[in-house]
Each structure stands twice: as structure tokens, then as C-alpha cells.
Design a protein around this motif. Structure first.
Motif, PDB file in Angstrom:
ATOM      1  N   ARG A  32      16.429  73.492  59.335  1.00 30.37           N
ATOM      2  CA  ARG A  32      17.151  74.357  60.272  1.00 30.37           C
ATOM      3  C   ARG A  32      17.446  75.749  59.738  1.00 30.37           C
ATOM      4  O   ARG A  32      18.064  76.544  60.414  1.00 30.37           O
ATOM      5  CB  ARG A  32      18.446  73.676  60.687  1.00 30.37           C
ATOM      6  N   GLN A  73      12.763  62.023  61.146  1.00 32.33           N
ATOM      7  CA  GLN A  73      13.740  61.661  60.110  1.00 32.33           C
ATOM      8  C   GLN A  73      14.992  62.519  60.226  1.00 32.33           C
ATOM      9  O   GLN A  73      15.734  62.661  59.243  1.00 32.33           O
ATOM     10  CB  GLN A  73      13.126  61.870  58.703  1.00 32.33           C
ATOM     11  N   LEU A  96      20.749  63.290  67.944  1.00 31.46           N
ATOM     12  CA  LEU A  96      19.396  63.411  67.371  1.00 31.46           C
ATOM     13  C   LEU A  96      18.602  62.125  67.614  1.00 31.46           C
ATOM     14  O   LEU A  96      17.383  62.159  67.785  1.00 31.46           O
ATOM     15  CB  LEU A  96      19.481  63.719  65.872  1.00 31.46           C
ATOM     16  N   ASN A 174      20.477  50.736  53.452  1.00 23.76           N
ATOM     17  CA  ASN A 174      21.262  51.863  52.948  1.00 23.76           C
ATOM     18  C   ASN A 174      20.481  52.583  51.873  1.00 23.76           C
ATOM     19  O   ASN A 174      20.115  51.977  50.861  1.00 23.76           O
ATOM     20  CB  ASN A 174      22.584  51.365  52.359  1.00 23.76           C
TER      21      ASN A 174
HETATM   22  N1  NAP Z   1      19.670  54.625  55.986  1.00 22.50           N
HETATM   23  C1  NAP Z   1      20.610  55.305  55.360  1.00 22.50           C
HETATM   24  O1  NAP Z   1      21.375  54.771  54.546  1.00 22.50           O
HETATM   25  C2  NAP Z   1      20.757  56.791  55.579  1.00 22.50           C
HETATM   26  C3  NAP Z   1      20.053  57.459  56.597  1.00 22.50           C
HETATM   27  C4  NAP Z   1      20.165  58.849  56.697  1.00 22.50           C
HETATM   28  C5  NAP Z   1      20.986  59.532  55.796  1.00 22.50           C
HETATM   29  N2  NAP Z   1      21.653  58.829  54.847  1.00 22.50           N
HETATM   30  C6  NAP Z   1      22.470  59.502  53.818  1.00 22.50           C
HETATM   31  O2  NAP Z   1      23.264  60.525  54.395  1.00 22.50           O
HETATM   32  C7  NAP Z   1      23.391  61.604  53.483  1.00 22.50           C
HETATM   33  C8  NAP Z   1      22.949  62.886  54.190  1.00 22.50           C
HETATM   34  O3  NAP Z   1      21.585  62.737  54.590  1.00 22.50           O
HETATM   35  P1  NAP Z   1      20.547  63.925  54.457  1.00 22.50           P
HETATM   36  O4  NAP Z   1      20.634  64.514  53.093  1.00 22.50           O
HETATM   37  O5  NAP Z   1      19.227  63.420  54.892  1.00 22.50           O
HETATM   38  O6  NAP Z   1      21.132  65.056  55.422  1.00 22.50           O
HETATM   39  P2  NAP Z   1      21.258  65.138  56.992  1.00 22.50           P
HETATM   40  O7  NAP Z   1      22.312  66.117  57.282  1.00 22.50           O
HETATM   41  O8  NAP Z   1      21.428  63.798  57.593  1.00 22.50           O
HETATM   42  O9  NAP Z   1      19.847  65.828  57.445  1.00 22.50           O
HETATM   43  C9  NAP Z   1      18.640  65.112  57.541  1.00 22.50           C
HETATM   44  C10 NAP Z   1      17.565  66.008  58.104  1.00 22.50           C
HETATM   45  O10 NAP Z   1      17.797  66.243  59.491  1.00 22.50           O
HETATM   46  C11 NAP Z   1      17.762  67.645  59.734  1.00 22.50           C
HETATM   47  N3  NAP Z   1      18.574  68.004  60.883  1.00 22.50           N
HETATM   48  C12 NAP Z   1      19.916  67.927  61.021  1.00 22.50           C
HETATM   49  N4  NAP Z   1      20.280  68.384  62.246  1.00 22.50           N
HETATM   50  C13 NAP Z   1      19.135  68.734  62.881  1.00 22.50           C
HETATM   51  C14 NAP Z   1      18.841  69.302  64.151  1.00 22.50           C
HETATM   52  N5  NAP Z   1      19.787  69.570  65.059  1.00 22.50           N
HETATM   53  N6  NAP Z   1      17.553  69.553  64.457  1.00 22.50           N
HETATM   54  C15 NAP Z   1      16.567  69.299  63.560  1.00 22.50           C
HETATM   55  N7  NAP Z   1      16.785  68.772  62.352  1.00 22.50           N
HETATM   56  C16 NAP Z   1      18.052  68.498  62.015  1.00 22.50           C
HETATM   57  C17 NAP Z   1      18.236  68.285  58.447  1.00 22.50           C
HETATM   58  O11 NAP Z   1      17.862  69.659  58.368  1.00 22.50           O
HETATM   59  P3  NAP Z   1      18.625  70.656  57.327  1.00 22.50           P
HETATM   60  O12 NAP Z   1      18.248  70.189  55.949  1.00 22.50           O
HETATM   61  O13 NAP Z   1      18.084  71.985  57.628  1.00 22.50           O
HETATM   62  O14 NAP Z   1      20.084  70.471  57.614  1.00 22.50           O
HETATM   63  C18 NAP Z   1      17.501  67.410  57.450  1.00 22.50           C
HETATM   64  O15 NAP Z   1      16.167  67.791  57.341  1.00 22.50           O
HETATM   65  C19 NAP Z   1      22.490  61.273  52.270  1.00 22.50           C
HETATM   66  O16 NAP Z   1      23.301  60.737  51.241  1.00 22.50           O
HETATM   67  C20 NAP Z   1      21.566  60.207  52.800  1.00 22.50           C
HETATM   68  O17 NAP Z   1      21.129  59.300  51.794  1.00 22.50           O
HETATM   69  C21 NAP Z   1      21.552  57.485  54.712  1.00 22.50           C
END
Ligand code: NAP
Length: 305
Positions: A32, A73, A96, A174
Motif C-alpha cells: 500500500r 494474502q 479484505l 497460527n
Molecule cells: N494465520 C495466522 O496466524 C496469521 C494470518 C495473518 C497475519 N498473521 C499475523 O499478524 C501479524 C501482522 O500480519 P502482517 O505482517 O502480514 O501484516 P498485515 O497488516 O496483516 O498485512 C498483510 C498484507 O496485506 C496488505 N494489506 C493490508 N491492507 C490492505 C488493503 N486495504 N489493500 C491491499 N493490501 C492490504 C499489507 O500491505 P502493507 O504491507 O502495505 O500494509 C500486507 O501486504 C503478523 O504477526 C502475522 O504473523 C497471522
């Protein structure tokens, strides 16, 4: 293959992009902000800045980049800490998973793209009755706790919309594997207690194993739903003290259910006491997936010590 990864700059995306590029795929990765775009380029993707909630922009991005496959993702989970008001904290992620998924599927349909893989979730979703570990065929919780209803409904929407369009929904466990993982910080500061008997079963997955499964799913014909979890679903009473030990933290605090509910709300109580884990036999069998970290025990130790 030309692969469009929506949310390429997130925790799983950043593992997925280099693995895809390393296998010879051309990767278009979305984020983003221009700052993140530079990082994506360094990981091996052709970056584009895209808001998945802008359906017109999604349509244009897909039409302009002409991918053969799409991987979704995108979540908005960075910095999440309030699990008491669960649906409020997950509101943007829920959009999303619903509007974002629908926008990508519509763009895929228009461009004639059939390969579609999306991030779903395995934990805290299966019905809280019967055995401790569930397969993809087992029923989901018919009565999620009120604070989690919208979040559960958004994941159901994603699973159904994606498989309805012939795609694959990956119910990841997770995630762990990032050094500054939020869960690890919470355990380090003793903000993650064992509630009641700690009988809630969790399934984990190392980010690298999750990325590897995603690439296998990309080469597999849908529709399908797969649990992408490790071999050792475990009750909170087992994995939480072990994680604390591995990171050198004090043992987790213990809270009776009633007290935990008062302070933290119903969602964390149910996750810590009633959740079911997930089985990975289908993904191993049908995708030919093997795990680098079959157990979180080894994975936690290798990542966090
Ligand atoms: N299964 C699971 O346990 C699980 C799943 C997902 C996440 N998590 C955890 O949650 C924490 C945060 O996750 P994360 O680091 O992946 O960050 P996140 O904030 O969840 O972002 C994930 C991706 O989605 C994008 N994104 C967010 N809003 C969007 C929008 N409106 N349009 C398009 N793309 C968008 C982000 O872009 P930007 O980088 O530009 O913001 C990034 O590429 C981490 O610790 C992760 O391990 C856990």
C-alpha cells in the motif's frame, strides 16, 4: 507463471515472493505504500501499490499486469492487541476477506484467470465438540461467540466464494517464524495467560512451511480447502509454557475462566479453553506437501533462541 500476490509485503507474502521467484515464477506483488514497494522489489517482485478495497483499481491492476494466477494474502492484522472487541479489531481484515476477495474474484473472472489461492484460517473455527483435532470435512462452529461472529462469517465467505469460483482456500494455522512476532512479545511480557485448564487446542505453522504449501496449491487444480498446519496440534497448557521456556520468559500466569472473561472478554477464553486443532493429512496427500518444521517445538526453538 505470472503470479499476482495481493498483500505481498505482509508476513506470509514476504516469505512467498522469494520462494516463487526462486522457482522461476514472475511475481507481481502488491502493497500500500511506495516504501514497501522498494522492499518488494528487493524480494524479487514487480511491485504495485494497490488498495484491495477499491474494486475498480483491482480490476485495472489485474487487467494491466495480465497474471496467470492470483494469490490473496491481504489482511490488516499488524499491531493487533484488543481481542476483547474481536470483531472490531478484525473489521478491516474482514472487509479484505469479503469485499477484497470478491473484487479479486471478479477481476479474475473478467480476465479469464482460473488459478486462485487465498489465505483462510484453521484455528478457532471448527465446532467445539467431539475430538480435539478436525479435518476439512468437519463442521465449523455453528454458534461462534458473539464477539467473533463477523470475523467467522468473513472467513466462511472467503472459503465459499473462492471454492465456488474453482479456487483453493488455505486454512493456515497460527503463523510463527518472525523474530518480532506479536504472540512471542505477549508471552515474553506475561500478557498471555493460561485460562482455566488451558484445554483449547491450537495448530501452528512456520511461515516458510506455509509459503511452500501455497506454492504447491498454485500448481494444483481446485476447488479445494486445505488445513495448512503442522503435525502437532497442542493444548494451550502444553505449547504456552514451552514457548515461554524457549524464549527465556517466566512461566505464563494462570487465570480462572470467570476472571479472564471479566478482563479479556469471551473470545480469548474460548480460544484458550475450547478451541479445536486442525489435521494436515489432506494437504500432505493431495498437494504432496512436506514440512520443514513438523512440530512447533523445533520451530519455536530454531526461531526464537
Ligand atoms: N494465520 C495466522 O496466524 C496469521 C494470518 C495473518 C497475519 N498473521 C499475523 O499478524 C501479524 C501482522 O500480519 P502482517 O505482517 O502480514 O501484516 P498485515 O497488516 O496483516 O498485512 C498483510 C498484507 O496485506 C496488505 N494489506 C493490508 N491492507 C490492505 C488493503 N486495504 N489493500 C491491499 N493490501 C492490504 C499489507 O500491505 P502493507 O504491507 O502495505 O500494509 C500486507 O501486504 C503478523 O504477526 C502475522 O504473523 C497471522
Amino acid at each position: 507463471m505470472r503470479v499476482f500476490v495481493a498483500g505481498a509485503s505482509g508476513a506470509i507474502g514476504a516469505r512467498l515472493v522469494p520462494q516463487l521467484a526462486g522457482r522461476g515464477h514472475q511475481v507481481i506483488g502488491t502493497c500500500r505504500s511506495p516504501g514497501r514497494a522498494q522492499r518488494l522489489q528487493a524480494l524479487g517482485a514487480e511491485p504495485i501499490v494497490l488498495d484491495l478495497l477499491d474494486s475498480r483499481a483491482v480490476r485495472k491492476a489485474i487487467a494491466d499486469t495480465t497474471p496467470d494466477a492470483i494469490i490473496h494474502q491481504a489482511t490488516a492484522l499488524a499491531g493487533l492487541s484488543d481481542f476483547k472487541h474481536f470483531d472490531r479489531s478484525f473489521a478491516q481484515t474482514n472487509r479484505l476477506r469479503t469485499e477484497g476477495t470478491d473484487a479479486l474474484l471478479a477481476a479474475a473472472r473478467e480476465a479469464g484467470i482460473r488459478r486462485f489461492v487465498a489465505q483462510s484460517y484453521a484455528c478457532h473455527r471448527y465446532a467445539r465438540q467431539g475430538g480435539p483435532v478436525k479435518t476439512e470435512d468437519d463442521p465449523l462452529d455453528p454458534a461462534p461467540v458473539p464477539a467473533m461472529r463477523q470475523t467467522e462469517a468473513a472467513m466462511d465467505h472467503l472459503d465459499q466464494a473462492v471454492t465456488g469460483a474453482g479456487g483453493i482456500a488455505l486454512r493456515y494455522g497460527n503463523f510463527y517464524g518472525d523474530p518480532d512476532d506479536g504472540l512471542v512479545q505477549a508471552v515474553r511480557t506475561r500478557k498471555f495467560p493460561i485460562v482455566g485448564d488451558g484445554g483449547g487446542v491450537w495448530s501452528f505453522i512456520h511461515l516458510d512451511d506455509a509459503a511452500a504449501a501455497t506454492i504447491l496449491a498454485l500448481g494444483h487444480d481446485g476447488p479445494g480447502i486445505y488445513n495448512i498446519v503442522d503435525d502437532e496440534p497442542a493444548p494451550t497448557s502444553a505449547w504456552l509454557p514451552e514457548l515461554a521456556k524457549i524464549i527465556g520468559a517466566k512461566p505464563p500466569q494462570r487465570f480462572p475462566r470467570l476472571l479472564a472473561r471479566l478482563f479479556a472478554g469471551q473470545a480469548p477464553v474460548v480460544m484458550g479453553t475450547e478451541s479445536r486443532g486442525a489435521a494436515n493429512a489432506k494437504a500432505k496427500r493431495e498437494l504432496g506437501w512436506t514440512l520443514r518444521y513438523p512440530s512447533w517445538r523445533q520451530g519455536f526453538a530454531d526461531t526464537y533462541t
